[in-house]
Design a protein around this motif. Sequence first.
Motif, PDB file in Angstrom:
ATOM      1  N   GLU A 127       7.472  -3.787  -6.771  1.00  9.11           N
ATOM      2  CA  GLU A 127       6.918  -4.650  -7.724  1.00  9.11           C
ATOM      3  C   GLU A 127       8.051  -5.124  -8.604  1.00  9.11           C
ATOM      4  OE1 GLU A 127       3.682  -4.882 -11.161  1.00  9.11           O
ATOM      5  OE2 GLU A 127       3.603  -3.056  -9.977  1.00  9.11           O
ATOM      6  N   GLU A 128       8.870  -4.345  -9.230  1.00 13.49           N
ATOM      7  CA  GLU A 128       9.964  -4.789  -9.829  1.00 13.49           C
ATOM      8  C   GLU A 128      10.869  -5.901  -9.224  1.00 13.49           C
ATOM      9  OE1 GLU A 128      11.994  -1.272 -11.006  1.00 13.49           O
ATOM     10  OE2 GLU A 128      10.066  -0.664 -12.340  1.00 13.49           O
ATOM     11  N   ARG A 129      11.085  -5.371  -7.924  1.00 17.33           N
ATOM     12  CA  ARG A 129      12.041  -6.436  -7.194  1.00 17.33           C
ATOM     13  C   ARG A 129      11.355  -7.582  -6.857  1.00 17.33           C
ATOM     14  NH1 ARG A 129      14.305  -2.513  -8.715  1.00 17.33           N
ATOM     15  NH2 ARG A 129      14.433  -4.111 -10.386  1.00 17.33           N
ATOM     16  N   ILE A 178      20.665   5.129  -4.103  1.00 22.54           N
ATOM     17  CA  ILE A 178      19.338   4.863  -5.007  1.00 22.54           C
ATOM     18  C   ILE A 178      17.943   5.394  -4.142  1.00 22.54           C
ATOM     19  CG2 ILE A 178      20.426   2.699  -6.071  1.00 22.54           C
ATOM     20  CD1 ILE A 178      18.791   1.197  -4.224  1.00 22.54           C
ATOM     21  N   ARG A 179      16.999   5.409  -4.747  1.00 24.17           N
ATOM     22  CA  ARG A 179      15.768   5.545  -3.947  1.00 24.17           C
ATOM     23  C   ARG A 179      14.935   4.548  -4.467  1.00 24.17           C
ATOM     24  NH1 ARG A 179      10.794   7.971  -3.359  1.00 24.17           N
ATOM     25  NH2 ARG A 179      10.385   9.139  -1.680  1.00 24.17           N
ATOM     26  N   GLY A 180      14.127   3.868  -3.370  1.00 26.05           N
ATOM     27  CA  GLY A 180      13.389   2.720  -3.751  1.00 26.05           C
ATOM     28  C   GLY A 180      13.748   1.364  -3.173  1.00 26.05           C
ATOM     29  N   TRP A 181      13.034   0.612  -3.789  1.00 22.01           N
ATOM     30  CA  TRP A 181      13.504  -0.915  -3.077  1.00 22.01           C
ATOM     31  C   TRP A 181      14.770  -1.485  -3.793  1.00 22.01           C
ATOM     32  CZ3 TRP A 181       8.865   1.223  -2.560  1.00 22.01           C
ATOM     33  CH2 TRP A 181       8.142   0.960  -1.266  1.00 22.01           C
ATOM     34  N   CYS A 205       0.790  -1.202  -0.171  1.00 24.11           N
ATOM     35  CA  CYS A 205       0.146  -0.013  -0.023  1.00 24.11           C
ATOM     36  C   CYS A 205       0.849   1.278   0.008  1.00 24.11           C
ATOM     37  CB  CYS A 205      -0.884   0.222   1.160  1.00 24.11           C
ATOM     38  SG  CYS A 205      -2.515  -1.208   1.010  1.00 24.11           S
ATOM     39  N   TYR A 206       1.922   1.252   0.885  1.00 24.45           N
ATOM     40  CA  TYR A 206       2.945   2.359   0.724  1.00 24.45           C
ATOM     41  C   TYR A 206       3.414   2.555  -0.554  1.00 24.45           C
ATOM     42  CZ  TYR A 206       6.799   5.190   1.989  1.00 24.45           C
ATOM     43  OH  TYR A 206       7.706   6.512   1.891  1.00 24.45           O
ATOM     44  N   ALA A 207       3.980   1.562  -1.272  1.00 22.02           N
ATOM     45  CA  ALA A 207       4.542   1.649  -2.596  1.00 22.02           C
ATOM     46  C   ALA A 207       3.546   2.408  -3.739  1.00 22.02           C
ATOM     47  CB  ALA A 207       5.158   0.521  -3.173  1.00 22.02           C
ATOM     48  N   GLU A 208       2.480   1.892  -3.466  1.00 23.23           N
ATOM     49  CA  GLU A 208       1.144   2.553  -4.333  1.00 23.23           C
ATOM     50  C   GLU A 208       0.781   3.607  -4.026  1.00 23.23           C
ATOM     51  OE1 GLU A 208      -1.804  -0.370  -3.688  1.00 23.23           O
ATOM     52  OE2 GLU A 208      -0.974  -1.761  -4.915  1.00 23.23           O
ATOM     53  N   ARG A 209       0.972   4.407  -2.768  1.00 24.50           N
ATOM     54  CA  ARG A 209       0.477   5.362  -2.280  1.00 24.50           C
ATOM     55  C   ARG A 209       1.734   6.569  -2.802  1.00 24.50           C
ATOM     56  NH1 ARG A 209       0.167   4.813   2.874  1.00 24.50           N
ATOM     57  NH2 ARG A 209       1.876   5.678   3.295  1.00 24.50           N
ATOM     58  N   ILE A 210       2.736   6.052  -2.798  1.00 27.97           N
ATOM     59  CA  ILE A 210       3.883   6.951  -3.259  1.00 27.97           C
ATOM     60  C   ILE A 210       4.407   6.823  -4.716  1.00 27.97           C
ATOM     61  CG2 ILE A 210       4.956   6.999  -0.896  1.00 27.97           C
ATOM     62  CD1 ILE A 210       7.307   5.353  -2.049  1.00 27.97           C
ATOM     63  N   GLY A 211       3.637   5.858  -5.616  1.00 25.79           N
ATOM     64  CA  GLY A 211       3.892   5.806  -6.940  1.00 25.79           C
ATOM     65  C   GLY A 211       5.165   5.202  -7.201  1.00 25.79           C
TER      66      GLY A 211
END
Length: 96
Positions: free
Chosen positions: A25-27, A89-92, A14-20
Motif C-alpha cells: 500500500e505504501e509503495r 529488505i522484506r516487503g515491496w 489479498c496476499y499483502a492483507e493476509r500477511i499483514g
Amino acid sequence: MKIMCQEHYDEVVCYAERIGDKTLEERLNDLKRWERNQNCPCEIELYKDSAPYSFLFRQRYADSSTGIVGGLVYHGTPDRSGCYCEPRIRGWEIHT
C-alpha cells in the motif's frame, strides 16, 4: 493508476492483507504521488511481473511518451524476486 493485470493485482493485494504487510500500500501510494507531480503529471501503468507478487510499471505521459520503467518488487522470505537489495529488505520496494 491504470491496472493492466487486474486479476494479478487483486491476488497480490489479498496476499499483502493476509500477511499483514503494509509496504505494498505504501509503495502504491508512492507511485500515485508520482502521477500527481505538478511539473510532469503522468499515469502509472501496472503490469504482471514474473517474480512472485510483483509488478512492472511504466510512467505514461499525456503525449503517450514513456518515462521511468521499473518494478514494484516483493521481497519475501525466502526472497524469490531475483533482485538484489542492500540492505536486505522484506516487503515491496520500487526498483528503477
